[in-house]
Design a protein around this motif. Structure first.
Motif, PDB file in Angstrom:
ATOM      1  N   MET A 290     -16.395 -20.188  22.999  1.00 20.73           N
ATOM      2  CA  MET A 290     -15.962 -20.391  21.622  1.00 20.73           C
ATOM      3  C   MET A 290     -15.661 -19.049  20.969  1.00 20.73           C
ATOM      4  O   MET A 290     -16.442 -18.105  21.110  1.00 20.73           O
ATOM      5  N   LYS A 291     -14.565 -18.985  20.249  1.00 15.96           N
ATOM      6  CA  LYS A 291     -14.199 -17.774  19.529  1.00 15.96           C
ATOM      7  C   LYS A 291     -14.471 -17.975  18.037  1.00 15.96           C
ATOM      8  O   LYS A 291     -13.853 -18.828  17.395  1.00 15.96           O
ATOM      9  N   ILE A 292     -15.420 -17.196  17.531  1.00 18.59           N
ATOM     10  CA  ILE A 292     -15.851 -17.336  16.145  1.00 18.59           C
ATOM     11  C   ILE A 292     -15.499 -16.072  15.363  1.00 18.59           C
ATOM     12  O   ILE A 292     -15.741 -14.959  15.840  1.00 18.59           O
ATOM     13  N   VAL A 293     -14.943 -16.258  14.176  1.00 15.59           N
ATOM     14  CA  VAL A 293     -14.678 -15.146  13.261  1.00 15.59           C
ATOM     15  C   VAL A 293     -15.559 -15.329  12.031  1.00 15.59           C
ATOM     16  O   VAL A 293     -15.634 -16.435  11.478  1.00 15.59           O
ATOM     17  N   VAL A 294     -16.235 -14.272  11.635  1.00 12.53           N
ATOM     18  CA  VAL A 294     -17.086 -14.322  10.446  1.00 12.53           C
ATOM     19  C   VAL A 294     -16.553 -13.312   9.429  1.00 12.53           C
ATOM     20  O   VAL A 294     -16.437 -12.123   9.733  1.00 12.53           O
ATOM     21  N   CYS A 295     -16.235 -13.791   8.249  1.00 12.95           N
ATOM     22  CA  CYS A 295     -15.762 -12.907   7.181  1.00 12.95           C
ATOM     23  C   CYS A 295     -16.958 -12.448   6.352  1.00 12.95           C
ATOM     24  O   CYS A 295     -17.722 -13.282   5.847  1.00 12.95           O
ATOM     25  N   ILE A 296     -17.128 -11.140   6.256  1.00 10.65           N
ATOM     26  CA  ILE A 296     -18.247 -10.599   5.498  1.00 10.65           C
ATOM     27  C   ILE A 296     -17.733  -9.606   4.470  1.00 10.65           C
ATOM     28  O   ILE A 296     -16.619  -9.094   4.589  1.00 10.65           O
ATOM     29  N   LYS A 297     -18.549  -9.341   3.475  1.00  6.74           N
ATOM     30  CA  LYS A 297     -18.129  -8.442   2.402  1.00  6.74           C
ATOM     31  C   LYS A 297     -19.263  -7.491   2.045  1.00  6.74           C
ATOM     32  O   LYS A 297     -20.433  -7.888   1.998  1.00  6.74           O
ATOM     33  N   GLN A 298     -18.901  -6.248   1.782  1.00  6.35           N
ATOM     34  CA  GLN A 298     -19.859  -5.284   1.255  1.00  6.35           C
ATOM     35  C   GLN A 298     -19.816  -5.376  -0.260  1.00  6.35           C
ATOM     36  O   GLN A 298     -18.743  -5.283  -0.864  1.00  6.35           O
ATOM     37  N   VAL A 299     -20.967  -5.589  -0.872  1.00  8.65           N
ATOM     38  CA  VAL A 299     -21.036  -5.774  -2.323  1.00  8.65           C
ATOM     39  C   VAL A 299     -22.029  -4.792  -2.927  1.00  8.65           C
ATOM     40  O   VAL A 299     -22.940  -4.310  -2.240  1.00  8.65           O
ATOM     41  N   PRO A 300     -21.883  -4.491  -4.218  1.00 13.28           N
ATOM     42  CA  PRO A 300     -22.875  -3.636  -4.875  1.00 13.28           C
ATOM     43  C   PRO A 300     -24.228  -4.337  -4.919  1.00 13.28           C
ATOM     44  O   PRO A 300     -24.293  -5.554  -5.074  1.00 13.28           O
ATOM     45  N   ASP A 301     -25.277  -3.555  -4.766  1.00 11.04           N
ATOM     46  CA  ASP A 301     -26.618  -4.108  -4.894  1.00 11.04           C
ATOM     47  C   ASP A 301     -26.752  -4.703  -6.296  1.00 11.04           C
ATOM     48  O   ASP A 301     -26.405  -4.075  -7.293  1.00 11.04           O
ATOM     49  N   ALA A 302     -27.253  -5.940  -6.371  1.00 10.73           N
ATOM     50  CA  ALA A 302     -27.295  -6.668  -7.645  1.00 10.73           C
ATOM     51  C   ALA A 302     -28.073  -5.923  -8.722  1.00 10.73           C
ATOM     52  O   ALA A 302     -27.817  -6.098  -9.919  1.00 10.73           O
ATOM     53  N   LYS A 303     -29.009  -5.065  -8.323  1.00  8.70           N
ATOM     54  CA  LYS A 303     -29.814  -4.373  -9.333  1.00  8.70           C
ATOM     55  C   LYS A 303     -29.124  -3.114  -9.861  1.00  8.70           C
ATOM     56  O   LYS A 303     -29.671  -2.420 -10.716  1.00  8.70           O
ATOM     57  N   ASP A 304     -27.926  -2.826  -9.343  1.00 11.19           N
ATOM     58  CA  ASP A 304     -27.239  -1.602  -9.749  1.00 11.19           C
ATOM     59  C   ASP A 304     -25.758  -1.872 -10.011  1.00 11.19           C
ATOM     60  O   ASP A 304     -24.882  -1.130  -9.583  1.00 11.19           O
TER      61      ASP A 304
ATOM     62  N   ARG B 183     -17.755   0.894  -7.883  1.00 14.55           N
ATOM     63  CA  ARG B 183     -18.403   0.935  -6.581  1.00 14.55           C
ATOM     64  C   ARG B 183     -18.789   2.348  -6.154  1.00 14.55           C
ATOM     65  O   ARG B 183     -19.627   2.520  -5.274  1.00 14.55           O
ATOM     66  N   GLU B 184     -18.165   3.346  -6.765  1.00 19.14           N
ATOM     67  CA  GLU B 184     -18.476   4.724  -6.407  1.00 19.14           C
ATOM     68  C   GLU B 184     -19.897   5.073  -6.827  1.00 19.14           C
ATOM     69  O   GLU B 184     -20.288   4.859  -7.982  1.00 19.14           O
ATOM     70  N   GLY B 185     -20.671   5.616  -5.902  1.00 20.87           N
ATOM     71  CA  GLY B 185     -22.027   6.031  -6.221  1.00 20.87           C
ATOM     72  C   GLY B 185     -23.011   4.892  -6.377  1.00 20.87           C
ATOM     73  O   GLY B 185     -24.142   5.107  -6.796  1.00 20.87           O
ATOM     74  N   VAL B 186     -22.584   3.673  -6.062  1.00 17.14           N
ATOM     75  CA  VAL B 186     -23.456   2.510  -6.189  1.00 17.14           C
ATOM     76  C   VAL B 186     -23.886   2.059  -4.793  1.00 17.14           C
ATOM     77  O   VAL B 186     -23.054   1.922  -3.901  1.00 17.14           O
ATOM     78  N   GLN B 187     -25.178   1.842  -4.610  1.00 16.25           N
ATOM     79  CA  GLN B 187     -25.673   1.391  -3.315  1.00 16.25           C
ATOM     80  C   GLN B 187     -25.082   0.031  -2.979  1.00 16.25           C
ATOM     81  O   GLN B 187     -25.021  -0.867  -3.821  1.00 16.25           O
ATOM     82  N   SER B 188     -24.612  -0.123  -1.747  1.00 14.51           N
ATOM     83  CA  SER B 188     -23.964  -1.362  -1.336  1.00 14.51           C
ATOM     84  C   SER B 188     -24.748  -2.040  -0.214  1.00 14.51           C
ATOM     85  O   SER B 188     -25.449  -1.388   0.559  1.00 14.51           O
ATOM     86  N   ILE B 189     -24.607  -3.348  -0.124  1.00 16.41           N
ATOM     87  CA  ILE B 189     -25.293  -4.154   0.871  1.00 16.41           C
ATOM     88  C   ILE B 189     -24.325  -5.207   1.409  1.00 16.41           C
ATOM     89  O   ILE B 189     -23.248  -5.426   0.849  1.00 16.41           O
ATOM     90  N   MET B 190     -24.713  -5.864   2.507  1.00 20.95           N
ATOM     91  CA  MET B 190     -23.930  -7.004   2.949  1.00 20.95           C
ATOM     92  C   MET B 190     -24.187  -8.162   2.002  1.00 20.95           C
ATOM     93  O   MET B 190     -25.335  -8.420   1.619  1.00 20.95           O
TER      94      MET B 190
END
Length: 259
Positions: free
Chosen positions: A1-15, A27-34
């Motif tokens: 099976m060929k699976i594609v997963v779309c993910i995004k890097q987002v700013p940490d909600a607390k910052d 986004r500059e200088g802001v900690q990012s998470i998946m």
């Protein structure tokens, strides 16, 4: 099976903060998470690969620093990673983002299943997953809380509803968006981290995926942020000070006028 997963890097909600000039997330200088929902999409993809065989390719659209979340996904069991990155993508709304991701998926090649998180915590629109499916002209099912059965030909799943859940069976190809109830993401192993560190990330530009310049970034975005403002205050507010006993006495006095 060929699976594609779309993910995004987002700013940490607390910052999270807004750029006062562009009215977009700074986004500059802001900690990012998946994006947290995407972590569950990655876990479910790896789980299906372990059960049925095949490969998992993680795909993200973003700046060069988004490689971090792609490597995180590889450390959790994904096989390949693709980053679609180009200054021309800046300012894209959900429509332009869906178009860009669709061009990238077509560039990657054949697939059976696409998994996405229900929504991104920075935009909260829940539009990109379904939009991607529309661009690719494939069926989609949103808010999947459990995959009951998975075979080489179909999936049987539970779709979360306000008053319970639906049970659906779908054939491939299909796109699913998942909620957090679907699983518990694994902790990357040392071997996985070493693999992620050495992994090659395929970086694709707008030209590489054959994107129409008029359909990407701000130019391809039908919706744009015109103004950003805090909601107006609701009613009168009062701050109670002093000891707990003093505050209780003040509160009782204020409430007494309504009796």
């Amino acid at each position: 099976m060929k699976i594609v997963v779309c993910i995004k890097q987002v700013p940490d909600a607390k910052d999270v903060r807004l750029d006062p000039v562009t009215n977009t997330l700074a986004r500059e200088g802001v900690q990012s998470i998946m994006n947290p929902y995407d972590q569950h999409a990655v876990e479910e993809a790896v789980h299906l690969k372990e059960k049925l065989g095949g490969t998992v390719t993680v795909l993200s659209m973003g700046p060069p620093q988004a490689e971090e979340v792609l490597r995180q996904a590889i450390s959790c069991g994904a096989d390949h990673a693709v980053l679609v990155s180009d200054r021309a993508f800046a300012g894209a709304d959900t429509w332009a983002t869906s178009y860009t991701l669709a061009k990238a998926v077509q560039k990657i090649g054949d697939f059976d299943l696409i998994l996405c998180g229900k929504q991104a915590i920075d935009g909260d629109t829940a539009q990109v997953g379904p939009g991607l499916a529309i661009q690719l002209d494939i069926p989609f099912v949103t808010c999947i809380q459990k995959i009951r059965e998975a075979t080489d030909t179909e999936l049987v799943m539970e779709r979360m509803m306000d008053d319970g859940y639906d049970v659906l069976a779908v054939d491939y190809p299909v796109l699913l968006t998942v909620v957090k109830d679907i699983n518990t993401p694994r902790v990357p192993s040392l071997k996985g981290k070493m693999k992620a560190k050495k992994a090659e990330i395929l970086v694709l530009s707008a030209a590489d995926v054959g994107a129409d310049p008029k359909k990407i970034g701000l130019a391809g975005s039908p919706t744009q942020v015109v103004d950003v403002f805090p909601p107006p205050p609701r009613g009168e507010r009062a701050l109670l000070t002093g000891s707990i006993d003093d505050q209780v006495e003040q509160l009782v006095e204020r409430l007494a006028v309504y009796l």
